[in-house]
Design an enzyme around this catalytic site. Structure first.
Site, PDB file in Angstrom:
ATOM      1  N   HIS A 166      89.864 -56.194 -64.983  1.00 13.13           N
ATOM      2  CA  HIS A 166      88.691 -55.342 -65.144  1.00 13.13           C
ATOM      3  C   HIS A 166      88.498 -54.346 -64.011  1.00 13.13           C
ATOM      4  O   HIS A 166      87.730 -53.404 -64.152  1.00 13.13           O
ATOM      5  CB  HIS A 166      87.448 -56.215 -65.315  1.00 13.13           C
ATOM      6  CG  HIS A 166      87.560 -57.161 -66.468  1.00 13.13           C
ATOM      7  ND1 HIS A 166      88.450 -58.217 -66.486  1.00 13.13           N
ATOM      8  CD2 HIS A 166      86.933 -57.194 -67.676  1.00 13.13           C
ATOM      9  CE1 HIS A 166      88.344 -58.877 -67.640  1.00 13.13           C
ATOM     10  NE2 HIS A 166      87.440 -58.277 -68.377  1.00 13.13           N
ATOM     11  N   GLU A 199      86.667 -62.575 -79.268  1.00 12.59           N
ATOM     12  CA  GLU A 199      86.991 -61.214 -79.731  1.00 12.59           C
ATOM     13  C   GLU A 199      86.377 -60.934 -81.101  1.00 12.59           C
ATOM     14  O   GLU A 199      85.842 -59.857 -81.347  1.00 12.59           O
ATOM     15  CB  GLU A 199      88.514 -61.006 -79.791  1.00 12.59           C
ATOM     16  CG  GLU A 199      89.211 -61.122 -78.433  1.00 12.59           C
ATOM     17  CD  GLU A 199      88.589 -60.263 -77.355  1.00 12.59           C
ATOM     18  OE1 GLU A 199      87.987 -59.216 -77.667  1.00 12.59           O
ATOM     19  OE2 GLU A 199      88.678 -60.649 -76.173  1.00 12.59           O
TER      20      GLU A 199
HETATM   21  O1  X8Z Z   1      87.827 -60.071 -70.519  1.00 14.99           O
HETATM   22  C1  X8Z Z   1      87.350 -60.975 -71.162  1.00 14.99           C
HETATM   23  C2  X8Z Z   1      87.542 -61.037 -72.665  1.00 14.99           C
HETATM   24  C3  X8Z Z   1      87.589 -59.715 -73.272  1.00 14.99           C
HETATM   25  S1  X8Z Z   1      86.062 -58.851 -73.217  1.00 14.99           S
HETATM   26  C4  X8Z Z   1      88.831 -61.749 -72.993  1.00 14.99           C
HETATM   27  N1  X8Z Z   1      86.691 -61.984 -70.557  1.00 14.99           N
HETATM   28  C5  X8Z Z   1      86.540 -62.036 -69.125  1.00 14.99           C
HETATM   29  C6  X8Z Z   1      87.861 -62.258 -68.415  1.00 14.99           C
HETATM   30  O2  X8Z Z   1      88.848 -62.599 -69.081  1.00 14.99           O
HETATM   31  O3  X8Z Z   1      87.917 -62.106 -67.196  1.00 14.99           O
HETATM   32  C7  X8Z Z   1      86.046 -63.105 -71.229  1.00 14.99           C
HETATM   33  C8  X8Z Z   1      85.406 -63.914 -70.156  1.00 14.99           C
HETATM   34  C9  X8Z Z   1      85.608 -63.186 -68.858  1.00 14.99           C
HETATM   35 ZN    ZN Z   2      84.702 -59.549 -74.561  1.00  9.28          ZN
END
Ligand code: X8Z
Ligand code: ZN
Length: 612
Positions: A511, A384
């Protein structure tokens, strides 16, 4: 995550949402006037200047409302945040359409780039019809909230948050209990499905209004190359790392078979998704103990070290900040410490998924996390902060250039720094007493591979699914089945039980309801090794790259900062070349980093049946 919706990323606050009918005058009025005489390059420059001034004003309140919503989910914060995001989004879309007037005007490369960026800045583009753009905005905000509020109540008086279930997935070794948690969390998703379907239709309409075939075309068009060439680049990189992934998969499946029995883990099938130590089977580092080498290996246990040294959440963040300071970056501003959310509030729903924010494109940087005191989270903190330092480095650029070279770069910076959390570094900061000698390297490399290599096919498949959904190749009836087909194909992972007809398992991954593109993480997992290698060379580290730490190297810090400062002012290939000397994303550094592990895995796998 980088709140990509919030920086020009800021433009994307609006990108996801939208309002319409907003009557701001400037650009629209100019358009009408401009029609009467031939447009010039100077007109294009003036247009961009006005557009950026106007959008800058809309961004800050939208970002503040989005922060308020993410850190206190309720009816009112949802409404205000959706409203302001929509205003920004619709205005951006109007300006992007107005920019088309300069399509045939001869302009310099920078002006052309900015005009294109305006059009490409959306994640979800608002449809022109005001009722529809308002609906898109509300759905998007609601999906975010549904995920944030999600919990699973295994009995009447017990409810678990996602954070609690994440910890259980990491540590529980009873496969029936794991299955219960795995299934329980996924109950959050079926109510999302009708909203998601509607959202896809609306966002595609918005994308078509801007001249894209659909939202997939929009998403794949952000990489300074034709969309199909980009897809081919992904395949090329994936094929480079696939043999290593397959070797890791083979070893892990065999060891899980030993532990749980081959009736639970059949040796010729994909691995059941609930046994890999992570809710989405995306990183496997938490099952290191089940798959580690037989020979005793000393591997630093950061979770334990943090506890022994009395680290709390703030101290973990301060320690991460001090790494960046050692490279020559300015300390974070006082407001970062006052305004960030470091711990999960007890009295309200928040979106716990980690993110980094840049509210005003100046110095109002924050992170939003629900930090747990583990080595895994220590890495996420570095991740982060990488976003925050990037955001600050490019804040002198014009608005349309305030973003990373491509979105994979933004995701790679903090991870690159975290690759320097080697035993050498941990000793320097007093977290461990001794640096294990080279005979322990396989243990360390396996630990890193369980997170970084295991992640790659997951990082790839999420958007392979979304691209098909957006393009209509996968219909709503096929959403879940298509998801599991891709999970099996890329990851060699399968659903541990038959899924219900109404299941919407993609919705249980942040996401998807959060509408954050995911290919960026695949790219970041390739790029971070390239960055690490380049910075280690600049820092003058002589050893193997898996033992290198760039801690304390201002020379490396300067090289990194030179790239960060460029923002998105140049094609990403230029930014990459600035720091690494190469114009290609390339997975061969991964092969180099893990070469000793690959040999070891191949030895372990002799006589085993690999593949699925
Ligand atoms: O969402 C994230 C970060 C924030 S941009 C914690 N990541 C992905 C996830 O958690 O699925 C980092 C790696 C993959
Ligand atoms: Zn990130």
């Amino acid at each position: 995550m980088l709140k990509q919706k919030l920086t020009l990323p800021a433009l994307m606050v609006g990108a996801v949402l939208g309002i319409s009918g907003c009557q701001q005058e400037s650009a629209a009025t100019q358009d009408t006037q401009a029609k009467t005489k031939a447009l010039t390059s100077a007109d294009a420059k003036q247009f961009l200047k006005d557009a950026q001034t106007e959008l800058e004003k809309l961004q800050l309140p939208a970002a503040q409302a989005a922060w308020a919503y993410a850190t206190y989910i309720n009816r009112d914060t949802a409404a205000v945040s959706a409203y302001l995001s929509e205003k920004l989004s619709v205005r951006t879309s109007e300006l992007a359409k107005a920019a088309a007037k300069f399509n045939d005007v001869e302009v310099d490369a920078g002006t052309r780039r900015q005009l294109n960026l305006l059009k490409n800045s959306f994640v979800l583009a608002p449809p022109a019809d005001p009722a529809k753009s308002e609906r898109l905005s509300k759905i998007s905000s609601e999906l975010d909230g549904m995920y944030g509020k999600g919990k699973y109540c295994p009995s009447e008086d017990v409810c678990w948050s996602l954070g609690e279930m994440t910890s259980q997935m990491a540590s529980v070794r009873d496969h029936e209990k794991l299955l219960d948690i795995w299934q329980g969390w996924r109950e959050v998703a079926p109510p999302m499905k009708p909203l998601y379907e509607e959202m896809v239709t609306l966002a595609n309409e918005g994308a078509m209004d801007l001249g894209f075939a659909d939202t997939s075309d929009l998403w794949r068009g952000k990489y300074d190359m034709p969309a199909d060439d980009f897809a081919a680049e992904l395949d090329r990189n994936w094929n480079q790392v696939k043999p290593l992934y397959e070797a890791l998969h083979c070893h892990v499946r065999a060891e899980l078979g030993e532990h749980y029995g081959t009736d639970v883990v059949p040796q010729d099938e994909p691995i059941p998704a609930h046994l890999l130590g992570n809710m989405w089977a995306q990183t496997w580092g938490n099952i290191y103990e089940l798959v580690k080498p037989e020979q005793e290996m000393q591997v630093a246990d950061v979770t334990q070290a943090l506890e022994e040294q009395g680290y709390d959440e703030i101290k973990m963040v301060k320690q991460a900040e001090s790494f960046f300071s050692s490279l020559g970056f300015e300390p974070l501003p006082e407001t970062f410490w006052e305004r960030s959310q470091f711990s999960k509030p007890r009295d309200r729903d928040v979106i716990c998924h980690a993110s980094a924010w840049n509210l005003d494109d100046k110095d109002d940087l924050r992170i939003k996390m629900c930090i747990k005191k583990t080595g895994e989270e220590f890495n996420v903190i570095h991740h982060e902060l990488g976003h925050n330092y990037y955001q600050r480095a490019y804040n002198q650029q014009p608005l349309l250039y305030r973003g990373s070279a491509n979105d994979g770069f933004h995701e790679a910076i903090g991870d690159t720094i975290a690759l320097s959390i080697t035993p050498k570094y941990l000793k320097q900061i007093g977290l461990i007493d001794d640096i294990p000698d080279a005979s322990n390297d396989i243990g360390m490399l396996l630990q890193v591979a369980l997170d970084k290599i295991a992640f790659l096919p997951f990082g790839l498949m999420v958007d392979q699914w979304r691209w098909k959904v957006f393009s209509g190749e996968v219909s709503p009836e096929q959403y879940n089945q298509a998801w599991w087909e891709l999970r099996e194909k890329y990851q060699g992972v399968q659903a541990p039980v038959e899924r219900d007809a109404d299941a919407f398992d993609p919705g249980a991954k942040y996401h998807v309801p959060g509408n954050t593109p995911y290919t960026r993480y695949f790219l970041a997992h390739i790029l971070q090794f390239q960055f690490h290698k380049a910075l280690c060379e600049i820092a003058g580290d002589q050893g193997p790259i898996h033992r290198c730490s760039i801690y304390g190297s201002e020379k490396a810090g300067k090289a990194l900062n030179d790239m960060l400062e460029m923002g998105m002012s140049k094609p990403w290939q230029d930014a990459l070349e600035t720091m690494t000397g190469s114009r290609q994303m390339d997975a061969s550094t991964i092969a180099e980093y893990f070469a000793p592990l690959k040999d070891w895995l191949d030895e372990q796998n002799q006589g085993r049946q690999c593949g699925w």
